[in-house]
Design a protein around this motif. Sequence first.
Motif, PDB file in Angstrom:
ATOM      1  N   PHE A   1       0.800  -1.222   0.000  1.00  0.00           N
ATOM      2  CA  PHE A   1       0.000   0.000   0.000  1.00  0.00           C
ATOM      3  C   PHE A   1       0.835   1.275   0.000  1.00  0.00           C
ATOM      4  O   PHE A   1       0.622   2.174  -0.815  1.00  0.00           O
ATOM      5  N   VAL A   2       1.818   1.367   0.890  1.00  0.00           N
ATOM      6  CA  VAL A   2       2.567   2.621   1.023  1.00  0.00           C
ATOM      7  C   VAL A   2       3.334   2.927  -0.257  1.00  0.00           C
ATOM      8  O   VAL A   2       3.220   4.023  -0.826  1.00  0.00           O
ATOM      9  N   GLN A   3       4.116   1.952  -0.745  1.00  0.00           N
ATOM     10  CA  GLN A   3       4.963   2.209  -1.916  1.00  0.00           C
ATOM     11  C   GLN A   3       4.189   2.227  -3.229  1.00  0.00           C
ATOM     12  O   GLN A   3       4.641   2.809  -4.210  1.00  0.00           O
ATOM     13  N   ALA A   4       3.013   1.573  -3.262  1.00  0.00           N
ATOM     14  CA  ALA A   4       2.260   1.520  -4.519  1.00  0.00           C
ATOM     15  C   ALA A   4       1.853   2.905  -4.998  1.00  0.00           C
ATOM     16  O   ALA A   4       1.696   3.138  -6.204  1.00  0.00           O
ATOM     17  N   GLY A   5       1.714   3.837  -4.075  1.00  0.00           N
ATOM     18  CA  GLY A   5       1.383   5.196  -4.483  1.00  0.00           C
ATOM     19  C   GLY A   5       2.434   5.826  -5.370  1.00  0.00           C
ATOM     20  O   GLY A   5       2.149   6.791  -6.099  1.00  0.00           O
ATOM     21  N   LYS A   6       3.649   5.272  -5.350  1.00  0.00           N
ATOM     22  CA  LYS A   6       4.716   5.828  -6.180  1.00  0.00           C
ATOM     23  C   LYS A   6       4.457   5.597  -7.667  1.00  0.00           C
ATOM     24  O   LYS A   6       4.977   6.332  -8.511  1.00  0.00           O
ATOM     25  N   ILE A   7       3.654   4.584  -7.995  1.00  0.00           N
ATOM     26  CA  ILE A   7       3.298   4.386  -9.406  1.00  0.00           C
ATOM     27  C   ILE A   7       2.586   5.626  -9.931  1.00  0.00           C
ATOM     28  O   ILE A   7       2.923   6.165 -10.996  1.00  0.00           O
ATOM     29  N   PHE A   8       1.613   6.119  -9.179  1.00  0.00           N
ATOM     30  CA  PHE A   8       0.862   7.298  -9.616  1.00  0.00           C
ATOM     31  C   PHE A   8       1.747   8.542  -9.563  1.00  0.00           C
ATOM     32  O   PHE A   8       1.651   9.415 -10.436  1.00  0.00           O
ATOM     33  N   HIS A   9       2.607   8.608  -8.550  1.00  0.00           N
ATOM     34  CA  HIS A   9       3.577   9.705  -8.454  1.00  0.00           C
ATOM     35  C   HIS A   9       4.445   9.738  -9.702  1.00  0.00           C
ATOM     36  O   HIS A   9       4.651  10.793 -10.324  1.00  0.00           O
ATOM     37  N   ASP A  10       4.963   8.577 -10.099  1.00  0.00           N
ATOM     38  CA  ASP A  10       5.894   8.533 -11.228  1.00  0.00           C
ATOM     39  C   ASP A  10       5.191   8.826 -12.550  1.00  0.00           C
ATOM     40  O   ASP A  10       5.768   9.475 -13.440  1.00  0.00           O
ATOM     41  N   LEU A  11       3.949   8.357 -12.707  1.00  0.00           N
ATOM     42  CA  LEU A  11       3.207   8.690 -13.926  1.00  0.00           C
ATOM     43  C   LEU A  11       2.976  10.197 -14.027  1.00  0.00           C
ATOM     44  O   LEU A  11       3.105  10.789 -15.105  1.00  0.00           O
ATOM     45  N   SER A  12       2.667  10.825 -12.899  1.00  0.00           N
ATOM     46  CA  SER A  12       2.477  12.279 -12.899  1.00  0.00           C
ATOM     47  C   SER A  12       3.781  13.005 -13.199  1.00  0.00           C
ATOM     48  O   SER A  12       3.801  14.006 -13.932  1.00  0.00           O
TER      49      SER A  12
END
Length: 555
Positions: free
Chosen positions: A178-189
Motif C-alpha cells: 500500500f505505502v509504496q504503490a502510491g509511487k506508481i501514480f507519483h511517477d506517472l504524474s
Amino acid sequence: MTYSATRWAPAPGGPAARARAAEGTVLRSRLDTASELYCTNRAAQLANLAQLEEQLEIARAGGGEHYRDRHRRRGRLLVRERVELLLDRDSAFLELSPLAAWGTEFAVGASVVTGIGVVSGVEVVVIGHDPTVRGGTMNPYSLRKTLRALDIARRNRLPVVNLVESGGADLPNQSDLFVQAGKIFHDLSALSADGIPTIALVFGNSTAGGAYVPGMCDHAVLVDRQAKVFLGGPPLVKMATGEESDDEDLGGAAMHARVSGVADYFAVDEPDAIRIGRRILSEINWRKRGPGPSLPADPPVYDADELLGIAPADIRVPFDPREVLARVVDGSRFGEYKPDYGTSLVTGWASIHGFPVGVLANANGVLFSAEAKKGAEFIQLANQVDTPLIFLQNTTGFMVGAAYEQGGIIKDGAKMINAVTNSAVPHLTVNMAASFGAGNYGMSGRAYDPRLMFAWVGAKLAVMGAAQLAGVLSIVGRAAAEAAGRPFDTAADDQRRGEIERQIGEESHAFFLSGKLYDDGVLDPRDTRTVLGIALSAAHSGPIEGRRGYGVFRM
C-alpha cells in the motif's frame, strides 16, 4: 534475458565516420576453440542457458494452461499477444526483469510484462499486466518491477504504454504494497510533468487504486464491455452507500467516454484499442534529444557464438575481456587507453551499433590502486566528451593487505567510486562472471544507478565468494573462542561453513539476484551486442551530457 528481433540496426555513419573508425585498432583474438577450457566453458554455459530457458518458459506461461484457456474463452488476448500487436512489425522487444520473483512464493515474472520496444517508430517502455496470474493483481515483486520500468522510462526519456487489466493489490500482501504503490501514480504524474507521454490501454479491470493508472496517464483508451475503471465496485458501493449499481454504470468504457470523461478514446475491441494506441504515438511528434549513431555499425570480426566458450564455467578462472570486446563492438575495433598501466582494468574507446562508447572491463578481477586511478581518469574523460560508458564486470573487489592499505587503496578506491557516482553520461553494466565487494560499486553496480544492468547467465554477485565468506566467519569464530578462553568446536565449525557456503552460493546465483530485481535481466552472452545496442538507442532518447565538475578527490 529474452528479446525478439528479426532486424535491429540504427543507420550507419557517413564517410567521415567510416574514416574515423578505420583508424581504430582491430582486436586480434587468441582464443583456442579446440582447447579443453573452451569446451568446458561452452558446455557449462549451454547447461546454464537450458535452465534459463526453463524459467523463461514458466514466466511466459503466466497462470498456466487452465487460466490462459479461460482468458481466451472470454474473447481476450493474452498479455504477450497484446504486446506483439502493439509493437512495430519485426522490431525488437527487450524484455526486462523476466525472472522477477524467482525463488519466491509468487509466480516467476511477477504477473507483469515490462520491456523496451518500438511503437509507430517511437521507442517506448511497455508495462502489461498478466490477468492469468491471480487476475493480474499486484504483489510486492510486481510493484518493484513496475517501479523499475517507470524509472527506466524517466531516466532514458521514453514514453510509457500501460496495457491494463488488473484487480489491483493482492490484498493478503497489502502491508508490503500500500505505502509504496502510491509511487506508481507519483511517477506517472512526474513523467507527464517532464513532457514524457504516458498512455493507458485498458482491456479489463482497473479497480481501486488501479483506477488511477488511466486517470494519471496523458491518454486513456478503454475497451467497450471489458474495461472496468472504478474506485469501488458494486459490492463496495453497496456496503458503503447502499446504492445499487452495475459494472457498466460505475466504470464501463461507454460511461467514461460519454459521461465522466476519464476515457479519451472508446475502443470497440482489443485490436481497436491497440490501433488507437499506435495512432496516439504516431501523433505526438516525438523527437529524441541525444545524437544518433555516428560510426559504422559493421558487425564484429569474430563470431558471438564463441562467447559461450569465453564465459567461465568456474568464475575463479580469469579471462581476457578483450576477447569479449572482439565479439561485441563494431568491427572489433578498440582504442585502448593506458594499456600498460593498471593492467587488470581494461579501458578504451569503441562503438556499438554505431554509438560511440567508453569501456571499462575487468581483466584478472582484482582492482589495485593503479586500476582505481586509471578508471577514475577514464570516467572523467568520457564525461568531458559526452560519451556513454559500458562497464563489463568480473571483479573480486579492491586489493587488501598491509602493503596495499599503506599504499592508499582506500583513497584510490574512493577516487573511482567518486567518479562513478558523479558521472552524468549513461552507464550500462554487464556482470560477465563475478561482481564481489566494493568492486561492484567501482564498476557501476546497481546502487550506482546504471541506466540498465544485466548479468550473464553464469554470473555471481555477493559481498565476496561463498568459500571466502564462510572462511572469514570461521576465522572470526576461532578468534572469539580463543579470546574467551573456551575450546573451539571444529566439527560444528565445519558444519557451519558448509551451510554458509551453500547459502551464499544460492544467494549469489544469477536467477536469485534477478528475481530480486538487482539487475534488469539474465543474459545469454551471445545477445550482449544486440541488448547493448537497444539499450544505447534507448538512452539516446534523452540528451547525452557529461559532468564537468566532481566532488573532492582524496589525494
